[in-house]
Scaffold this motif. Structure first.
Motif, short mmCIF file in Angstrom:
data_model
loop_
_atom_site.label_atom_id
_atom_site.label_comp_id
_atom_site.label_asym_id
_atom_site.label_seq_id
_atom_site.Cartn_x
_atom_site.Cartn_y
_atom_site.Cartn_z
N UNK A 29 -14.68 -1.95 -23.45
CA UNK A 29 -14.35 -1.43 -22.12
C UNK A 29 -15.28 -2.02 -21.06
N UNK A 30 -16.44 -2.52 -21.47
CA UNK A 30 -17.35 -3.14 -20.52
C UNK A 30 -16.73 -4.40 -19.90
N UNK A 31 -15.81 -5.02 -20.63
CA UNK A 31 -15.14 -6.22 -20.11
C UNK A 31 -14.22 -5.91 -18.94
N UNK A 32 -13.83 -4.64 -18.82
CA UNK A 32 -12.89 -4.26 -17.75
C UNK A 32 -13.59 -4.02 -16.41
N UNK A 33 -14.92 -4.01 -16.42
CA UNK A 33 -15.66 -3.77 -15.18
C UNK A 33 -15.62 -5.01 -14.29
N UNK A 34 -15.53 -4.77 -12.99
CA UNK A 34 -15.52 -5.87 -12.02
C UNK A 34 -16.96 -6.25 -11.68
N UNK A 35 -17.49 -7.25 -12.39
CA UNK A 35 -18.90 -7.63 -12.25
C UNK A 35 -19.00 -9.15 -12.09
N UNK A 36 -18.56 -9.68 -10.96
CA UNK A 36 -18.52 -11.15 -10.81
C UNK A 36 -19.86 -11.84 -10.97
N UNK A 37 -20.94 -11.25 -10.48
CA UNK A 37 -22.25 -11.90 -10.59
C UNK A 37 -22.85 -11.67 -11.97
N UNK A 38 -22.83 -10.43 -12.46
CA UNK A 38 -23.42 -10.14 -13.77
C UNK A 38 -22.70 -10.88 -14.89
N UNK A 39 -21.39 -11.05 -14.75
CA UNK A 39 -20.62 -11.70 -15.81
C UNK A 39 -20.73 -13.22 -15.80
N UNK B 9 -35.05 -3.02 -12.07
CA UNK B 9 -35.44 -4.32 -12.61
C UNK B 9 -34.44 -5.40 -12.20
N UNK B 10 -33.15 -5.06 -12.25
CA UNK B 10 -32.12 -6.03 -11.89
C UNK B 10 -32.16 -6.43 -10.43
N UNK B 11 -32.36 -5.47 -9.55
CA UNK B 11 -32.41 -5.78 -8.12
C UNK B 11 -33.64 -6.63 -7.80
N UNK B 12 -34.72 -6.43 -8.53
CA UNK B 12 -35.91 -7.26 -8.33
C UNK B 12 -35.64 -8.72 -8.70
N UNK B 13 -34.65 -8.94 -9.56
CA UNK B 13 -34.27 -10.30 -9.94
C UNK B 13 -33.19 -10.86 -9.02
N UNK B 14 -32.81 -10.08 -7.99
CA UNK B 14 -31.84 -10.56 -7.02
C UNK B 14 -30.39 -10.27 -7.35
N UNK B 15 -30.15 -9.42 -8.36
CA UNK B 15 -28.78 -9.08 -8.74
C UNK B 15 -28.26 -7.97 -7.83
N UNK B 16 -26.94 -7.94 -7.56
CA UNK B 16 -26.38 -6.92 -6.65
C UNK B 16 -26.48 -5.52 -7.25
#
Length: 302
Positions: free
Chosen positions: A131-141, A238-245
């Motif tokens: 179900x994680x594949x169904x998430x709209x995550x253009x940058x993370x994916x 942690x993710x935002x510190x790496x510049x992720x949305x």
């Protein structure tokens, strides 16, 4: 306290086994995908004071041999079952599984409920991971899909160790640098083994199908279960510190925690714990919580 590293012949492969301690209920810990049992040094050192602790490297990992067999959770179930037989563990064990190892634990307890006294799932992969594949995550994916990692693993599996050393350039985290020198060296060498990536390729190829298979097996035995989740807000930070949305991180972390919380419903004798300040690597960030949880499981039947 005993500490024995040995090779056992399990299903035609020489498998690297780590044992610490001699007394108490046997504890078997299954590591995450691509992870060494040496990463669990702090946890196993603490637990071995009161219990017999057993870990192993799945085929392809560490010194464990790998052939061309399919690497899936059923294969791991067969290997753990054979290991229990070879080590002559006559009493039910406590099973601990981190990440992909937790998916294997969920499979094992449904196939061999009589051999399990209690379970600790540590930020475990969910049977509903697809179900994680169904998430709209253009940058993370981007560069994080199964297909991407399978291709990377395929490429790495065809390299020699020195080529991998140059490509991967393995390093140690601050916490890993606090471990004994021999453990540090083993963790560094663990990452430049082509067989590791051969194993990971096969595990990734099958884990979503494995999840569906596990879901369709009989229900869990009603045994003690503790489910440990990583800290959602800590991981978002942690993710935002790496510049992720942040919105993508929050969407993913909320779904991940929902899947972890659903594991509490596997038995009626369960407890949910959030490891405050911990990433997915809870065994590094909060080993104390893992040890406390396993001791809590032990207290049910000791």
């Amino acid at each position: 306290m005993s500490k024995i590293s040995q090779l056992l012949m399990i299903n035609q492969n020489k498998i690297e086994i780590l044992q610490k301690g001699q007394n108490g209920t046997p504890i078997i810990i299954l590591t995450g995908m691509g992870c060494s049992f040496d990463e669990w040094y702090e946890v196993t050192e603490s637990l071995s004071k009161t219990n017999r602790v057993i870990m192993f490297h799945r085929p392809g990992l560490g010194a464990s041999e790998i052939r061309n067999e399919v690497r899936n959770t059923q294969t791991v179930v067969n290997e753990v079952n054979e290991m229990i037989h070879l080590l002559k563990l006559s009493e039910p064990v406590v099973l601990v599984g981190h990440s992909y190892g937790g998916l294997c634990v969920q499979h094992f307890v449904k196939k061999h409920p009589e051999k399990v006294a209690g379970i600790v799932l540590v930020d475990s992969t969910s049977v509903d991971l697809k179900v994680l594949d169904d998430l709209n995550l253009p940058v993370l994916n981007e560069g994080a899909t199964d297909e991407f990692w399978m291709e990377k693993c395929r490429s790495y599996s065809q390299m020699k160790r020195e080529e991998l050393r140059e490509v991967i350039n393995p390093t140690l985290t601050k916490k890993q640098k606090l471990l004994p020198n021999d453990i540090q060296k083993r963790i560094m060498n663990f990452q430049i083994n082509p067989s590791l990536y051969k194993a990971m390729y096969s595990e990734i190829s099958n884990w979503k199908r494995d999840g569906d298979i596990i879901k369709n097996l009989v229900v869990y035995p009603d045994i003690p279960l503790i489910v440990i989740s990583r800290d959602k807000e800590h991981n978002i930070k942690l993710g935002t510190m790496e510049g992720l949305p942040e919105w993508e991180l929050r969407l993913f972390e909320e779904k991940w925690q929902e899947l972890i919380m659903n594991q509490v419903n596997l038995t009626s004798n369960s407890k949910f714990i959030i490891a405050q300040g911990a990433s997915h690597s809870i065994h590094f960030d909060r080993p104390d919580i893992i040890v406390q949880s396993i001791n809590k499981i032990n207290s049910f039947f000791n």
